[in-house]
Design a protein around this motif. Structure first.
Motif, short mmCIF file in Angstrom:
data_model
loop_
_atom_site.label_atom_id
_atom_site.label_comp_id
_atom_site.label_asym_id
_atom_site.label_seq_id
_atom_site.Cartn_x
_atom_site.Cartn_y
_atom_site.Cartn_z
N GLY A 178 21.38 7.92 32.36
CA GLY A 178 19.79 8.27 32.14
C GLY A 178 20.14 9.95 32.00
O GLY A 178 19.09 10.57 31.77
N GLY B 204 20.77 11.41 29.17
CA GLY B 204 20.21 11.83 27.85
C GLY B 204 21.16 11.44 26.67
O GLY B 204 20.96 11.77 25.53
N LYS B 205 22.42 11.05 26.87
CA LYS B 205 23.40 10.79 26.04
C LYS B 205 22.90 10.09 24.91
O LYS B 205 23.12 10.46 23.66
CB LYS B 205 24.61 10.28 26.57
CG LYS B 205 25.16 11.19 27.89
CD LYS B 205 26.42 10.41 28.38
CE LYS B 205 26.18 9.02 28.90
NZ LYS B 205 25.18 8.78 30.17
N SER B 206 22.61 8.85 25.02
CA SER B 206 21.81 7.95 23.93
C SER B 206 20.97 8.48 23.24
O SER B 206 20.95 8.38 22.09
CB SER B 206 21.63 6.64 24.42
OG SER B 206 22.69 5.92 25.04
N THR B 207 20.19 9.22 23.58
CA THR B 207 18.89 9.93 23.15
C THR B 207 19.50 10.92 22.20
O THR B 207 18.85 11.18 21.03
CB THR B 207 18.07 10.55 24.10
OG1 THR B 207 17.47 9.42 24.91
CG2 THR B 207 16.82 11.03 23.46
N GLN C 259 25.47 1.76 22.04
CA GLN C 259 25.92 1.19 23.33
C GLN C 259 25.89 -0.23 23.45
O GLN C 259 26.50 -0.99 24.29
CB GLN C 259 24.89 1.73 24.24
CG GLN C 259 25.16 1.97 25.64
CD GLN C 259 24.49 2.79 26.47
OE1 GLN C 259 23.51 3.39 26.10
NE2 GLN C 259 24.66 2.66 27.85
N GLU D 126 29.43 5.21 24.75
CA GLU D 126 29.93 4.55 25.76
C GLU D 126 30.56 3.45 25.33
O GLU D 126 30.28 2.24 25.71
CB GLU D 126 28.56 4.09 26.77
CG GLU D 126 28.11 5.37 27.34
CD GLU D 126 27.44 5.21 28.68
OE1 GLU D 126 27.50 4.09 29.24
OE2 GLU D 126 26.44 5.87 29.08
N1 ATP Z 1 12.59 4.18 24.37
C1 ATP Z 1 12.41 5.17 25.62
N2 ATP Z 1 11.04 5.17 26.05
C2 ATP Z 1 10.81 5.83 26.95
N3 ATP Z 1 11.89 6.61 27.85
C3 ATP Z 1 13.02 6.40 27.47
C4 ATP Z 1 13.65 5.69 26.08
N4 ATP Z 1 14.77 5.53 25.90
C5 ATP Z 1 15.23 6.39 27.04
N5 ATP Z 1 14.24 6.86 27.88
C6 ATP Z 1 14.59 7.71 29.07
O1 ATP Z 1 14.95 8.65 28.74
C7 ATP Z 1 16.08 9.33 29.49
C8 ATP Z 1 17.50 9.21 28.73
O2 ATP Z 1 17.92 8.22 28.52
P1 ATP Z 1 19.54 7.86 27.66
O3 ATP Z 1 19.34 6.37 27.43
O4 ATP Z 1 19.40 8.88 26.43
O5 ATP Z 1 20.42 8.23 28.76
P2 ATP Z 1 22.01 7.92 28.63
O6 ATP Z 1 22.44 9.12 29.08
O7 ATP Z 1 22.40 7.05 27.45
O8 ATP Z 1 22.09 6.73 30.11
P3 ATP Z 1 23.09 5.61 30.01
O9 ATP Z 1 24.31 6.09 30.58
O10 ATP Z 1 22.40 4.64 30.94
O11 ATP Z 1 23.12 4.93 28.53
C9 ATP Z 1 16.16 8.22 30.93
O12 ATP Z 1 15.43 8.70 31.67
C10 ATP Z 1 15.48 7.08 29.95
O13 ATP Z 1 14.75 6.25 31.11
#
Ligand code: ATP
Ligand code: MG
Lengths: 264, 317
Positions: free
Chosen positions: B44, B46-49, B88, B165
């Motif tokens: 969570g 924010g990496k994937s974002t 992912q 990941e």
């Molecule tokens: N489509 C979406 N709509 C609403 N919130 C989202 C969406 N995608 C991600 N989030 C939120 O944004 C935040 C960052 O998510 P993200 O997927 O970028 O994290 P991450 O670092 O990739 O995590 P992980 O290790 O679980 O993959 C999280 O709180 C997630 O719940």
């Protein structure tokens, strides 16, 4: 740059056609089943049983345009919408194609194009069936005056079906798509002037007006206009115009929704 | 000065919906060509974002993202030519077999039939998938599917390879294999951005690591630099016995390199920035005071401690 986008579009279409080819046997069975049974029962069995007032030549003539219209239309919807259940499914496998070097709407448009290919195929399969299957002397009265108009009606039907499929595919949750599809087909068909010309509904005036919301009505009527002009039908300008307008509207809804689905 | 392969400025993403979620909160990254770059952060973070925004699949709320100087938001189609993406989740095309997954990907990027086939064959060879060429992708194990995803991302020779990941949920052997493959790619000059929540993975592979949490970059440096800056210190633990323990503790703490010395029962814990020769010094000081040393150990600085120092929490699966 632009050339790259065009080639990407072509490749996406090629991919969908390849997948279509892999599923061809099952697809053909699905395309053939309904029109074959209908013409068999109404143009062959019923006239043989002497219940010609229901079946028979007159009815076959009414039925042919309607069957071609519905087979083509629903094949277009199904081809696009059901594919999208997998594309948008749990694994979002369309993601790799969304990363192809063209605008995202181009990927959605590729889906419509693939739907058009599949529904043209459906029309080509259904045509001979509905023309050939009938009892002796019960042939439908088909007269194609203008081949160009027939091709136009066919293409607009295919486009409308595919665009409608994309719109359903992007608006409805992937898991619900088969359900919605099943829900739409029966009323759209039975109230789509498939088995009776629209003009005959004047005796149930309110229904005649309400069914104008149903795109299938315009297709059935348009195919009557180009295939069986002897049967009373809407002016071609009206039916084709309505179909074109609906096709534009569903394309817009579909492409916009597609973008919303794949870009967050 | 050449243009960095990846550059973001104040990149931000707020997801709408009933509850607004700030997924990425103003991130500035600069990754030069040829670098193996890591985004390290917990679930969570924010990496994937971030990857989503860099690869046109997530619309930034504000800020800019550029690949090779091309603004991905303004010119997404042009930017997409430069991107290779391993997401992912498994996004292989299940309607196509293994080889077709690669061939069609090549065709999407403008390759002609024969060229795409040749490139696919080459990558199947490199990634040891040649014997599975005609298999259905649904039949691939997680590790093989992962390899095919990497191969597919490389078909069109992207300027930068994104891996989100890639080793989560994969067995250790497969993980090591993938590491080898990525190292080989990097050696050939491939720019790579990898996200992970494994510290050892970031440490083993990346030349530079940005530690992210709650959508922000907390630190951005080489693994060694991170350890030096934030990795608190080397930790020396001694099990001791005898009188004069407090004296020993005070003497240890007075040493210039030592940050802190804590006596906890029969354990003396010494944290120090520069650990060279320190263990020996402490042992001989104990001997001078007649303190018996039963056991002594020294732990080098680790990303674990960096992470703890930066985020205040441990990064555990
Ligand atoms: N489509 C979406 N709509 C609403 N919130 C989202 C969406 N995608 C991600 N989030 C939120 O944004 C935040 C960052 O998510 P993200 O997927 O970028 O994290 P991450 O670092 O990739 O995590 P992980 O290790 O679980 O993959 C999280 O709180 C997630 O719940
Ligand atoms: Mg993620």
């Amino acid at each position: 740059m632009r050339a790259g986008a065009v080639r990407a579009f072509g490749a996406l279409l090629l991919r969908d056609v390849r997948v279509l080819g892999k599923n061809l046997p099952g697809l053909l069975v699905r395309i053939i089943m309904q029109p074959l049974l209908f013409t068999f029962v109404f143009a062959y069995v019923l006239p043989k049983t002497g219940m010609g007032f229901i079946g028979g030549s007159g009815f076959a003539t009414v039925l042919v345009p309607g069957l071609i219209a519905t087979s083509t239309f629903f094949q277009g919807i199904q081809s696009v919408a059901l594919q999208l259940t997998q594309d948008f499914g749990f694994t979002k496998e369309i993601e790799d194609r969304v990363l192809a070097p063209l605008p995202v709407w181009g990927v959605g448009a590729g889906k419509i194009a693939a739907g058009v290919v599949q529904s043209v195929l459906a029309a080509l399969v259904v045509f001979p069936i509905v023309l050939v299957v009938h009892a002796k002397g019960q042939a439908p009265h088909v007269h194609v005056h203008d081949v160009a108009l027939l091709v136009l009606a066919l293409l607009v039907t295919c486009l409308l079906g595919s665009a409608f499929g994309l719109a359903i595919g992007v608006v409805v949750e992937p898991r619900q798509i088969p359900f919605v599809f099943a829900l739409v087909v029966l009323p759209a068909t039975l109230l789509g002037c498939v088995y009776y010309p629209w003009s005959t509904l004047h005796t149930v005036r309110w229904l005649q007006v309400v069914v104008l919301l149903n795109p299938v009505v315009y297709m059935s009527e348009a195919f009557r206009g180009v295939l069986t002009p002897g049967v009373h039908h809407m002016p071609l300008g009206v039916s084709l115009g309505a179909m074109a307008a609906l096709a534009v509207a569903f394309t817009a809804i579909g492409l916009r929704g597609f973008r919303r689905r794949v870009v967050s | 000065m050449s243009v960095p392969t990846i550059r973001t400025r104040a990149l931000r993403k707020v997801y709408g919906g009933r509850r607004e979620a700030v997924a990425v909160d103003g991130i500035d990254l600069e990754v030069p060509a040829g670098m193996f770059f890591g985004l390290l952060g917990p679930n969570g973070a924010g990496k994937s974002t971030v990857i989503g925004m860099l690869t046109t699949r997530v619309d930034p709320t504000s800020g800019t993202a550029e690949i090779d100087g091309i603004d991905v938001r303004r010119h997404p189609a042009a930017a997409k030519r430069l991107l290779g993406v391993v997401s992912q989740t498994n996004t292989l095309d299940r309607s196509l077999n293994v080889a077709e997954n690669l061939e069609f990907h090549g065709r999407y990027f403008g390759m002609r039939g024969r060229e795409a086939k040749a490139r696919a064959a080459e990558l199947l060879e490199t990634f040891q998938l040649a014997d599975r060429a005609r298999s259905s992708v649904a039949a691939l194990s997680g590790g093989l599917a992962q390899r095919l995803m990497v191969a597919r991302a490389l078909v069109h020779r992207p300027a930068v390879l994104f891996l989100d990941e890639p080793t989560t949920g994969i067995d250790p052997q497969t993980r090591i294999n993938l590491w080898e493959q990525l190292r080989a790619l990097h050696a050939q000059g491939q720019t790579i951005l990898l996200t992970t929540h494994y510290l050892d993975e970031a440490d083993a592979l990346c030349e530079r690591i940005a530690v992210v949490d709650h959508g922000r970059v907390l630190a951005d440096d080489s693994p060694a630099g991170l350890k030096r800056e934030h990795g608190s210190d080397t930790l020396i633990t001694m099990t001791v016995e005898g009188g004069g323990l407090e004296g020993l503790r005070a003497q240890a703490e007075a040493l210039p390199a030592v940050a802190q010395a804590v006596l906890d029962g029969d354990r003396l814990r010494v944290t120090a920035g520069d650990s060279e020769g320190l263990l020996a010094t402490l042992v001989s000081a104990a001997a001078d005071r007649g303190v018996t040393v039963h056991d002594a150990s020294s732990q080098p600085p680790s990303l674990e401690s960096v992470f703890l120092a930066l985020t205040g929490r441990e990064l555990r699966e």
